[in-house]
Write a protein that holds these residues in place. Structure first.
Motif, PDB file in Angstrom:
ATOM      1  N   PHE A 172       2.012   1.337  -0.847  1.00  0.00           N
ATOM      2  CA  PHE A 172       2.574   0.316   0.038  1.00  0.00           C
ATOM      3  C   PHE A 172       2.081  -1.062  -0.426  1.00  0.00           C
ATOM      4  O   PHE A 172       0.868  -1.300  -0.500  1.00  0.00           O
ATOM      5  N   GLY A 173       3.010  -1.967  -0.716  1.00  0.00           N
ATOM      6  CA  GLY A 173       2.643  -3.323  -1.122  1.00  0.00           C
ATOM      7  C   GLY A 173       2.457  -4.201   0.106  1.00  0.00           C
ATOM      8  O   GLY A 173       3.385  -4.877   0.545  1.00  0.00           O
ATOM      9  N   THR A 174       1.250  -4.211   0.651  1.00  0.00           N
ATOM     10  CA  THR A 174       1.007  -4.867   1.939  1.00  0.00           C
ATOM     11  C   THR A 174       0.677  -6.358   1.819  1.00  0.00           C
ATOM     12  O   THR A 174       0.747  -7.082   2.810  1.00  0.00           O
ATOM     13  N   GLU A 175       0.307  -6.813   0.621  1.00  0.00           N
ATOM     14  CA  GLU A 175      -0.155  -8.195   0.496  1.00  0.00           C
ATOM     15  C   GLU A 175       0.929  -9.199   0.872  1.00  0.00           C
ATOM     16  O   GLU A 175       0.701 -10.114   1.673  1.00  0.00           O
ATOM     17  N   ASP A 176       2.118  -9.055   0.283  1.00  0.00           N
ATOM     18  CA  ASP A 176       3.199  -9.999   0.589  1.00  0.00           C
ATOM     19  C   ASP A 176       3.551  -9.961   2.068  1.00  0.00           C
ATOM     20  O   ASP A 176       3.866 -11.003   2.667  1.00  0.00           O
ATOM     21  N   TYR A 177       3.502  -8.772   2.665  1.00  0.00           N
ATOM     22  CA  TYR A 177       3.807  -8.669   4.091  1.00  0.00           C
ATOM     23  C   TYR A 177       2.799  -9.453   4.919  1.00  0.00           C
ATOM     24  O   TYR A 177       3.177 -10.244   5.790  1.00  0.00           O
ATOM     25  N   PHE A 178       1.502  -9.263   4.658  1.00  0.00           N
ATOM     26  CA  PHE A 178       0.482  -9.950   5.447  1.00  0.00           C
ATOM     27  C   PHE A 178       0.529 -11.467   5.239  1.00  0.00           C
ATOM     28  O   PHE A 178       0.339 -12.236   6.176  1.00  0.00           O
ATOM     29  N   VAL A 189       7.637  -0.075  -0.875  1.00  0.00           N
ATOM     30  CA  VAL A 189       7.098   1.293  -0.907  1.00  0.00           C
ATOM     31  C   VAL A 189       7.508   1.939  -2.232  1.00  0.00           C
ATOM     32  O   VAL A 189       8.680   1.902  -2.608  1.00  0.00           O
ATOM     33  N   SER A 190       6.522   2.510  -2.939  1.00  0.00           N
ATOM     34  CA  SER A 190       6.790   3.219  -4.192  1.00  0.00           C
ATOM     35  C   SER A 190       6.394   4.677  -4.025  1.00  0.00           C
ATOM     36  O   SER A 190       5.366   4.982  -3.411  1.00  0.00           O
ATOM     37  N   LEU A 191       7.206   5.568  -4.585  1.00  0.00           N
ATOM     38  CA  LEU A 191       6.971   7.009  -4.493  1.00  0.00           C
ATOM     39  C   LEU A 191       6.677   7.570  -5.875  1.00  0.00           C
ATOM     40  O   LEU A 191       7.417   7.326  -6.831  1.00  0.00           O
ATOM     41  N   SER A 192       5.576   8.322  -5.990  1.00  0.00           N
ATOM     42  CA  SER A 192       5.224   9.012  -7.230  1.00  0.00           C
ATOM     43  C   SER A 192       4.908  10.472  -6.901  1.00  0.00           C
ATOM     44  O   SER A 192       4.571  10.797  -5.760  1.00  0.00           O
ATOM     45  N   ALA A 193       5.006  11.326  -7.913  1.00  0.00           N
ATOM     46  CA  ALA A 193       4.736  12.752  -7.706  1.00  0.00           C
ATOM     47  C   ALA A 193       4.099  13.330  -8.954  1.00  0.00           C
ATOM     48  O   ALA A 193       4.207  12.768 -10.052  1.00  0.00           O
TER      49      ALA A 193
END
Length: 325
Positions: free
Chosen positions: A249-255, A206-210
């Motif tokens: 959210f970096g979902t690729e590695d998770y899936f 998870v990365s947070l930007s503002a």
């Protein structure tokens, strides 16, 4: 039609080279970085100058990085009379004497090992988070740490450039002493539920930007990963003036990892697995070689002093988000 630069950026685009060099030096002390950013004028918008900053930072040599780091005071000891370092290190302002003493000792140990100050994008971070970061990073090799420092400098430069090119009225609002002292922190948390298996999604990056205003550049603030409960509770507080937040959210590695787990799943004791039924159940994972949603980006508006818990409900072929509590 070309975009019209914001007033602060228009001034930076047209000012004399010597004036701009002086302003850029306040952003980053590396003369090589300043020359490269200066040479890129004029810039169409804040993101353009921030992109030029990123490109210049990527090309800095070890000596250039040392020059850039020399412009940053140690964490917990901002430069006297310097509102920028005081604002960026605000997380240490209310730190206990015990924490301050520990940070001083860790800073000295770090400097003895690496030969330079411990550098981190401190905006929005608490004193405890900065202490934990130096504890972790002191175990790195010099090569690892050099690239981490490069990335942290890039984050700091983006935040400072965003302030530099803000319209005058926005710059004034962001720089007022009353705002700096009185505005409560805005914070963000999230958790992820994998609805395809009915369980928390662990290990999702998870990365947070503002950003401060719809036309402002995004500033990367920090990265984390979901824990065994699918929660991400250690994201840094948001900088003063934040109006919009983005969670990536970096979902690729998770899936892909979930696909491997399913492939290794045994059948019930004493029973054979029906390949056809198993293939049907895992159809989303089997139809594509990669994840259908390799990443998920969520953008939302925030108000000062609020906490925003934004859960993500995820499955291989869909997702939804909402503001929780």
């Amino acid at each position: 039609m070309s975009p019209i630069p914001a007033p602060g950026l228009a001034r930076l685009n047209t000012a004399a080279d010597s004036d701009v060099v002086a302003e850029l030096h306040e952003v980053c002390a590396s003369s090589a970085w300043g020359r490269r950013v200066l040479a890129g004028r004029p810039y169409a918008d804040a993101e353009a100058i921030c992109g030029a900053s990123d490109a210049a930072m990527a090309e800095l040599t070890a000596d250039d990085l040392a020059e850039a780091m020399a412009g940053h005071p140690p964490i917990g000891r901002p430069k006297p009379g310097d509102p920028t370092s005081a604002r960026e290190q605000r997380g240490m302002a209310g730190a206990s004497e015990e924490l301050r003493a520990e940070m001083l000792e860790l800073n000295l140990d770090y400097q003895e090992k690496f030969g330079h100050v411990f550098l981190i994008c401190a905006t929005g971070r608490t004193g405890e988070q900065m202490r934990d970061a130096v504890r972790e990073r002191i175990g790195h090799s010099p090569e690892q740490e050099r690239e981490i420092v490069r990335a942290e400098l890039g984050k700091i430069n983006r935040i400072r450039l965003a302030r530099l090119v803000s319209p005058p009225e926005e710059e004034t609002r962001m720089s007022t002493g009353t705002s700096a002292a009185a505005t409560p922190h805005t914070s963000v948390s999230t958790h992820i539920l994998d609805t395809s298996i009915g369980r928390p999604a662990q290990g999702v990056a998870v990365s947070l930007s503002a950003r401060a205003g719809s036309g402002a550049a995004w500033a990367a603030l920090g990265k984390s990963a979901t824990d065994a409960d699918g929660r991400c509770k250690d994201l840094p507080a948001l900088p003063e003036g934040t109006t919009h937040v983005r969670l990536d959210f970096g979902t690729e590695d998770y899936f892909l990892g979930q696909g491997q787990v399913r492939a290794q799943r045994p059948g019930p004791a004493g029973a054979a697995v029906d390949p056809q039924a198993d293939a049907q159940q895992d159809a989303p994972a089997n139809r594509d070689s990669g994840a259908f949603f390799p990443e998920v980006a969520i953008t939302f508006a925030v108000d000062p002093g609020e906490h925003y818990h934004v859960p993500l409900l995820l499955n291989p072929f869909g997702y939804s988000v909402y503001r929780g509590s």
